[in-house]
Design a protein around this motif. Structure first.
Motif, PDB file in Angstrom:
ATOM      1  N   GLY A  40       5.903  -4.473  -3.303  1.00 53.17           N
ATOM      2  CA  GLY A  40       6.047  -5.307  -4.497  1.00 53.17           C
ATOM      3  C   GLY A  40       4.737  -5.489  -5.236  1.00 53.17           C
ATOM      4  N   VAL A  41       3.651  -5.647  -4.485  1.00 51.00           N
ATOM      5  CA  VAL A  41       2.323  -5.776  -5.098  1.00 51.00           C
ATOM      6  C   VAL A  41       1.972  -4.484  -5.838  1.00 51.00           C
ATOM      7  N   CYS A  42       2.192  -3.352  -5.187  1.00 53.19           N
ATOM      8  CA  CYS A  42       1.911  -2.063  -5.820  1.00 53.19           C
ATOM      9  C   CYS A  42       2.755  -1.896  -7.077  1.00 53.19           C
ATOM     10  N   SER A  78      -5.785  -6.002  -4.909  1.00 55.92           N
ATOM     11  CA  SER A  78      -5.764  -4.927  -5.897  1.00 55.92           C
ATOM     12  C   SER A  78      -4.706  -3.910  -5.493  1.00 55.92           C
ATOM     13  N   TYR A  79      -4.380  -3.029  -6.415  1.00 60.28           N
ATOM     14  CA  TYR A  79      -3.432  -1.957  -6.114  1.00 60.28           C
ATOM     15  C   TYR A  79      -3.938  -1.133  -4.937  1.00 60.28           C
ATOM     16  N   GLU A  80      -5.215  -0.782  -4.971  1.00 56.03           N
ATOM     17  CA  GLU A  80      -5.786   0.063  -3.930  1.00 56.03           C
ATOM     18  C   GLU A  80      -5.752  -0.615  -2.560  1.00 56.03           C
ATOM     19  N   GLN A  81      -6.037  -1.901  -2.524  1.00 63.27           N
ATOM     20  CA  GLN A  81      -5.991  -2.637  -1.254  1.00 63.27           C
ATOM     21  C   GLN A  81      -4.567  -2.675  -0.702  1.00 63.27           C
ATOM     22  N   ALA A  82      -3.616  -2.978  -1.568  1.00 67.64           N
ATOM     23  CA  ALA A  82      -2.222  -3.055  -1.135  1.00 67.64           C
ATOM     24  C   ALA A  82      -1.722  -1.692  -0.681  1.00 67.64           C
ATOM     25  N   ALA A 125      -0.038   1.850   3.659  1.00 73.40           N
ATOM     26  CA  ALA A 125      -0.143   3.101   4.420  1.00 73.40           C
ATOM     27  C   ALA A 125      -0.367   2.803   5.902  1.00 73.40           C
ATOM     28  N   ASP A 126      -1.164   1.778   6.204  1.00 78.85           N
ATOM     29  CA  ASP A 126      -1.406   1.393   7.595  1.00 78.85           C
ATOM     30  C   ASP A 126      -0.116   0.865   8.245  1.00 78.85           C
ATOM     31  N   GLU A 185       8.759  -6.292   6.813  1.00 80.46           N
ATOM     32  CA  GLU A 185       8.701  -7.333   5.787  1.00 80.46           C
ATOM     33  C   GLU A 185       7.376  -7.304   5.042  1.00 80.46           C
ATOM     34  N   ARG A 186       6.283  -7.100   5.778  1.00 81.31           N
ATOM     35  CA  ARG A 186       4.973  -7.012   5.134  1.00 81.31           C
ATOM     36  C   ARG A 186       4.917  -5.785   4.222  1.00 81.31           C
TER      37      ARG A 186
END
Length: 69
Positions: A48-50, A11-15, A20-21, A41-42
């Motif tokens: 990109g997911v966000c 999800s957006y929130e998970q990504a 942030a981490d 890279e991660r």
């Protein structure tokens, strides 16, 4: 940065939280070059997911919003 071709599983929130981490870890220092590159890279993948979710939300809003004449 390329957008995912299929919808992401996160999800957006998970990504956003994982991104942030990643940023915290990179800013904290003490990593090897290889670790830093892998985190970078991660972070790019997560950005990109966000962006995918933000673009999808923008498209939905544009479909339901009245068009200016």
């Amino acid at each position: 940065m390329s957008e995912p071709s299929t919808p992401p599983t996160q999800s957006y929130e998970q990504a956003r939280e994982e991104l942030a981490d990643v940023v915290r870890r990179l800013e904290g220092g003490g990593l090897t070059l290889e670790e830093s590159l892998a985190l970078w890279e991660r972070g790019e993948e997560l950005a990109g997911v966000c962006q995918h979710w933000l673009d999808a939300a923008r498209e939905r809003l544009e479909r339901v919003s009245p068009q200016d004449s």
